[in-house]
Design an enzyme around this catalytic site. Structure first.
Site: not given
Ligand code: CMC
Length: 429
Positions: A268, A307, A363
């Site tokens: 988060h 996101h 971020d």
């Molecule tokens: N780099 C590379 N690939 C990614 C990334 C990334 N940062 N984020 C998502 N993907 C890919 C993931 O591997 C998946 O691929 P596939 O469909 O081929 O398996 C696809 O995109 C969907 O990802 P997900 O993890 O299922 O998506 P989600 O909505 O559950 O996750 C997230 C969202 C923010 C946790 C994720 O994008 C992530 O881990 N990002 C990096 C961490 C980050 O920057 N977090 C800050 C969030 S904003 C601030 C807050 O909320 O507090």
């Protein structure tokens, strides 16, 4: 048959049900009537992590993740970041309307005159190790405030609520700055009521021997904008914690401690720190293509990208990127910015990122600003918490005033043992 309804056929019984649709939702409780027989408890919805369940109605923050839109009470985040101040935005988020001049003056006066903390909190802070994480100190001291203000338990008294809101928004920067000074082993700096909200925060963090601390106006403004950008973000993990814990009718300090604890987690509020670690690991602009290859091979994540809600450029990231350059003009360029820009340039043109709808989030650039301003990594989430306090309180107020809300109490699908008899110790295998 009404058009605003859903017709469901239960194939177990062949029975047909008409379920009303309101605001694009069906009520989960309307599923309960769907039963196999009279003994059946009734159908429930299974939705771990609430990915498709609205837990409340709200009028505070609107997000359209596909179009990259964020609005507080209808006002676009871009306009608030450019024209408003954090305290004015906090008023808007909490009251629903922008204040007029006298309302803003009164609001600012009350917040400014609730920035001091009880001297005993200092003793409390002294008990923490020199290397205690400031978020741990913040969670504890915010929670401890409830013991100093027992009147806060009177949550259905509007006067009492107002006072706790002044206190919480006023004291969060003081608690945060005192935690920072404790980490450094430096004396605490008391609030200066002549300074702005962010200016006073900088004073409490960084003042050393000056008689009167004069905050740099560019840094003061940058911090104010960052607080605006973090003020609310609808039903995220910490807002949900605030509402859920607050629904037990506990005082707002205890509920805010719970929300702060939720924010502490790396999924988060902690991602901005991860971005800095990643940029350091990449090391130079030349190494970016190789790192991106590893991301595409799923060996790494591109931190600060992607996101759950935004499937387009996070509007806050655009604003932060611009502010970063204003800060660098004062404190010098953060060398990691070139690596960040190259990551962004390659990612925005790359098929993997485009097809996965991965764009920079809030971020991606905020950590670079905080680092350039001299904050240690451990303070990044603390800065987030200060800005978010107004949003948590707005969510709490809305929850308390909503006649449809009750104590939060999800259901479960029990998959454990049916009844079995106790086995004495000597008979167990
Ligand atoms: N780099 C590379 N690939 C990614 C990334 C990334 N940062 N984020 C998502 N993907 C890919 C993931 O591997 C998946 O691929 P596939 O469909 O081929 O398996 C696809 O995109 C969907 O990802 P997900 O993890 O299922 O998506 P989600 O909505 O559950 O996750 C997230 C969202 C923010 C946790 C994720 O994008 C992530 O881990 N990002 C990096 C961490 C980050 O920057 N977090 C800050 C969030 S904003 C601030 C807050 O909320 O507090």
């Amino acid at each position: 048959m009404s058009q605003n309804s859903l017709t469901v056929v239960d194939n177990r019984t062949g029975k047909k049900y008409e379920i009303p649709i309101k605001n694009g939702c069906i009520k989960a409780m309307d599923l309960r009537q769907i039963k196999v027989d009279e003994q059946d408890f009734g159908l429930m919805a299974y939705d771990p992590a609430f990915t498709n369940t609205a837990s409340c109605t709200s009028k505070i923050t609107f997000i359209d993740g596909d179009r990259g839109i964020l609005r507080y009470r209808g006002y676009p985040i871009e306009q608030l970041a450019e024209k408003s101040t954090y305290l004015e935005t906090a008023y808007l988020v909490l009251h629903g309307e922008l204040p007029n001049k006298s309302q803003l003056d009164e609001w600012t006066y009350h917040i400014t005159h609730h920035t001091f903390i009880h001297e005993s909190i200092k003793k409390f802070l002294d008990g923490f190790h020199y290397d205690a994480h400031p978020m741990g100190m913040l969670v504890s001291t915010v929670g401890a405030l409830s013991t100093f203000y027992p009147d806060a338990k009177d949550i259905f008294n509007p006067d009492s609520r107002r006072k706790q809101i002044y206190r919480l928004i006023g004291k969060m920067p003081t608690l945060a700055a005192f935690a920072y000074r404790h980490m450094l082993g430096m004396p605490f700096v008391y609030p200066d009521n002549e300074l702005s909200y962010p200016g006073n925060f900088l004073n409490m963090l960084f003042r050393t021997t000056e008689i009167k601390y004069k905050p740099n106006p560019v840094l003061e403004h940058a911090l104010d904008v960052l607080f605006i950008l973090h003020a609310d973000h609808e039903q995220n993990c910490s807002a949900n914690a605030m509402r859920s814990v607050g629904s037990s009718h506990v005082d707002p300090y205890s509920a805010t401690a719970a929300a702060t604890a939720a924010l502490y987690g790396p999924l988060h509020g902690g991602a901005n720190e991860e971005v800095i670690h990643m940029l350091r690991e990449i090391g130079s602009v030349q190494n970016v293509p190789d790192y991106i290859k590893r991301v595409k091979a799923k060996e790494k994540l591109l931190m600060g990208f992607g996101h759950r809600v935004y499937k387009n450029y996070d509007p806050r990231a655009k604003i932060i990127k611009r502010i970063a350059y204003e800060v660098f003009d004062v404190v010098g360029k953060n060398p990691l910015i070139d690596i960040a820009l190259e990551c962004e340039r390659i990612a925005l043109e790359d098929d993997y990122f485009v097809s996965h709808k991965l764009y920079p989030n809030v971020d991606f650039y905020s950590g670079l600003i905080y680092q350039a301003m001299g904050f240690p990594f451990s303070m990044f989430t603390v800065l987030f918490a200060i800005g978010r306090t107004s949003g948590w309180l707005a969510q709490w107020l809305e929850m308390l005033g909503d006649p449809e809300q009750k104590i939060a109490r999800p259901r479960q699908v029990f998959l454990g043992y049916d009844q079995r008899n106790y086995v004495p110790l000597e008979q167990r295998k």
